[in-house]
Design a protein around this motif. Sequence first.
Motif, PDB file in Angstrom:
ATOM      1  N   THR A 192       0.809  -1.221   0.000  1.00  8.70           N
ATOM      2  CA  THR A 192       0.000   0.000   0.000  1.00  8.70           C
ATOM      3  C   THR A 192       0.839   1.265   0.000  1.00  8.70           C
ATOM      4  OG1 THR A 192      -0.117   0.108   2.418  1.00  8.70           O
ATOM      5  CG2 THR A 192      -1.800  -1.198   1.295  1.00  8.70           C
ATOM      6  N   VAL A 193       2.165   1.140   0.071  1.00  6.99           N
ATOM      7  CA  VAL A 193       3.029   2.315   0.094  1.00  6.99           C
ATOM      8  C   VAL A 193       3.066   2.952  -1.292  1.00  6.99           C
ATOM      9  CG1 VAL A 193       4.441   1.485   1.991  1.00  6.99           C
ATOM     10  CG2 VAL A 193       5.050   0.870  -0.343  1.00  6.99           C
ATOM     11  N   ILE A 194       3.543   4.180  -1.374  1.00  8.93           N
ATOM     12  CA  ILE A 194       3.593   4.875  -2.661  1.00  8.93           C
ATOM     13  C   ILE A 194       4.541   4.150  -3.610  1.00  8.93           C
ATOM     14  CG2 ILE A 194       3.013   7.093  -1.613  1.00  8.93           C
ATOM     15  CD1 ILE A 194       5.945   7.850  -1.724  1.00  8.93           C
ATOM     16  N   GLU A 195       4.405   4.450  -4.903  1.00 10.24           N
ATOM     17  CA  GLU A 195       5.125   3.685  -5.922  1.00 10.24           C
ATOM     18  C   GLU A 195       6.637   3.698  -5.732  1.00 10.24           C
ATOM     19  OE1 GLU A 195       2.655   5.610  -6.479  1.00 10.24           O
ATOM     20  OE2 GLU A 195       1.141   4.513  -7.638  1.00 10.24           O
ATOM     21  N   ASP A 196       7.212   4.867  -5.422  1.00 12.20           N
ATOM     22  CA  ASP A 196       8.663   4.943  -5.264  1.00 12.20           C
ATOM     23  C   ASP A 196       9.136   4.064  -4.112  1.00 12.20           C
ATOM     24  OD1 ASP A 196       8.743   6.692  -7.353  1.00 12.20           O
ATOM     25  OD2 ASP A 196       8.863   8.507  -6.112  1.00 12.20           O
ATOM     26  N   GLU A 197       8.392   4.101  -3.013  1.00 13.81           N
ATOM     27  CA  GLU A 197       8.766   3.284  -1.870  1.00 13.81           C
ATOM     28  C   GLU A 197       8.615   1.803  -2.184  1.00 13.81           C
ATOM     29  OE1 GLU A 197       9.674   4.352   1.739  1.00 13.81           O
ATOM     30  OE2 GLU A 197      10.514   5.559   0.127  1.00 13.81           O
ATOM     31  N   LEU A 198       7.559   1.438  -2.902  1.00 12.08           N
ATOM     32  CA  LEU A 198       7.341   0.041  -3.254  1.00 12.08           C
ATOM     33  C   LEU A 198       8.463  -0.476  -4.151  1.00 12.08           C
ATOM     34  CD1 LEU A 198       5.542  -2.444  -3.083  1.00 12.08           C
ATOM     35  CD2 LEU A 198       4.238  -1.562  -5.027  1.00 12.08           C
TER      36      LEU A 198
END
Length: 842
Positions: free
Chosen positions: A133-139
């Motif tokens: 569920t984290v933002i794309e960059d973090e994922l």
Amino acid sequence: MDVRANESSNGIRMSWNIWPCNKADAAKLSIPLGCIYTPLKGVDNLQLVQYEPVRCKASTCGAVLNPSCSVDFRTKLWGCKFCGTSNPFPAHYAEHISETRLPPELYPQSTTIEYILAAVSAPPVFFLVLDVTVIEDELEQAKDSLQQSLAMMPQNALVGFITFGAHVYVHELAAQSPHAFAFRGSKEYSSQQVAYQLGFGQQGNRQGGASAAAARFLMPVADCEFTLMSLLDDLARDSWPQSGTPKRPQLCTGAALSVALGLLETTYRQSSARILLVVGGPCNVGPGMVVGEELAETIRSHLDLQKDRPNAKYSKAASKFYGSLASRAVSSGIGLDIFACSLDQVGLHEMKVMSDKTGGYMVMSDSFSMSVFKDSFRKMFDCDENGYLQIGFNAYVDIFTSPDFKCAGALGGLSSTQKKGTFVSEVEVGEAGTSQWQVGALDKNTTMAFYFDVPGNVAPNSQGYLQLQTYYSHPSGQKRLRVTTISHRYASPNMANIANGFDQEAAAVLTARQAVYHGHGQEVIDRMLIKLVSKFADYRKDRADTFKLSEEFAAFPQFMYHLRRSHFLQTFGTSPDETAYYRTIIMRENTLNSLVMIQPALLEYSFKHELPQPVALDVQSLKNDIILLMDTFFCVVVWRGEQIQRWCDAKYQDDEQYASFKTLLQAPATDAKQILTDRFPVPKFIQTSAGGSQARFVTAKVNPSNTGGASAIEPGAVITDDQSLRAFMDHLIKLVMKADRVAAEEARLSSGRIIVVCLSSLLLLMILLLTLALALHAGPSNPRGASTWGGPVWREALHNNYLGRYFVALFSAIVACPQRRLAQVRPNLLPPPSPPIKTDLR
């Protein structure tokens, strides 16, 4: 006495290397009797043998043959130091043993020996549980770290994969096309429910505990690496809910953990298994939720928890749920690791119990892109020179003590198995009431603290014996048993030599762990410190200038000063998650690392010295023309003085004629890099200068000996309300002197109190006899109202018990006088420090 000698040869340090002979003397010491033990430490000259150990045959013992045992070479018997039983040697021992031919376990240097046993275990199992569920960059950063770890895992290691957001998805790795089983995120799952939904039974037929059906979800890295890599590449963010009012992403961390745990309980119970939770937000769906979905609802703070405010309403239920998961993991021998990366809290305060009970890692960072997470996750899969992972699985630690003392409990990433026996004390500290503990996961730095009790009287100058057995699964698949046996000496009758055996570093760590576990405030530490210093300090009565502590005790008050200011006891400026993280780490690190957490190390780099010099952790060390390297364990800070920073801004380091300046700048960076390479979890690296925004990491830790003032602030002064170490020591000395007067007053009043009680008792007896005589004298023949000793006046006094009431009041007043006098001279506690400077923006 070299108090550190046992650490290099046995991985153990004791707070007192010379022990008191009875319980009363032990109570006078105030510092607990205990040891700090690192089971898998790389000790010097470790004996590694490949056969079964020789054990004591007594049903209540089970200790292993060791160099401390008495051996009768004529009768081929050996005596156990822990139960006194005489045991015959096995036939192959008895045939060859002699005074000149000894087995390895009887060599004097074999106080620590490791046995490679015939039993084997299944390959290591790593179950990856990823928050999507984290933002794309973090994922993307999280996926990259998982892919790197796959390349580093042993090829025979089994791996499973779960993703979770609003729901839980168990991915089938044997399928040719992506395939996953979905679980509702709003409920908890037992192992039976997980097995039923995934289509396999309670126990498989294949060695290692996995059935053919379960092998679809847990596969060797060599067979599923390409599939899992492709799955990670195609993995997208779970953006539920799609539209509407901005809310937190729905995250069912509790349900995901219950599914992963249920699958491993069914397939690899009591094996070499770990669950790796990679999470980037707080659980807000289903069991274990710590906050609601609405962004307007803030996650709980320390003050919310203390006052039981509405936004802390989830905390108790979540803690209870994660505690139940931890108990399930302990009973199955599974380790639970938590890697949490977020600018906000994720619920480590509630999830802390899972790492504490299973021995799993806990790593906290601000982002998945930071080296704190990426390098720590990679280090978990580093291998030794033989190609094996440097971790152990599913360990059991047993303790054996000689009859003169018993074990009161243990602290540090372990759980009690409730194994009763003759080695267990009635006193309880931490995980108590047992002589065996279970550790789901451990490594070469995992350190446990054991506390002891002397229940009776012991002969002076005699020896006590301690044995620790660690049975664990090696990454190679072998079952191993490491046995450490040490002894200690008891003090002389007047305890004159006990100070020589005091290890102030080990004592500080044992005290810190006990304070953190039991939630002791500063008052408890203050009382302990005053009592210790009063007993072992050398001074003349009412002469503060003569106060002196011996070398064995000189640094201990300083450790306690920094412990009182630390985040382990202070919660100001930190979130519950940060406090949980700090406290979890100090409960399992070795002595050196724990001391660095309590009192950070400070090195000075300058043109005056070729090598870095250790300097005092004091504001006076912050000079203009030097560079400082501060290690707090959680972060490594390179601090430059104002003059050094001006030279850097002028680019002098790029000029060849200032090569020495360039070398000076590189030296602390090189040393910091070495610290980052060797440590787990990897600390945060910070470079700053005097007056910089991140200089607060340094100024918050140094002793504010020069705090400045309201009227005139000196350059370099730290503006704070905290006490300085000098003020702390002055107040401590004053209270020690006062405590000395209290002891003298108590001795003087004790004799007076005895006399008062005796006289009061005699007076009571006389009054009772007089009252009885009056009552007998007043017979029925006397007329009512007659003027006799038994007349109405005395009858009324007797009826209303005036004499008894008068005596009780008189007796209470007489006995209370010494107490009121003593209260006037009893010392107050050390004044608490004001809240430290906030060192994080979290």
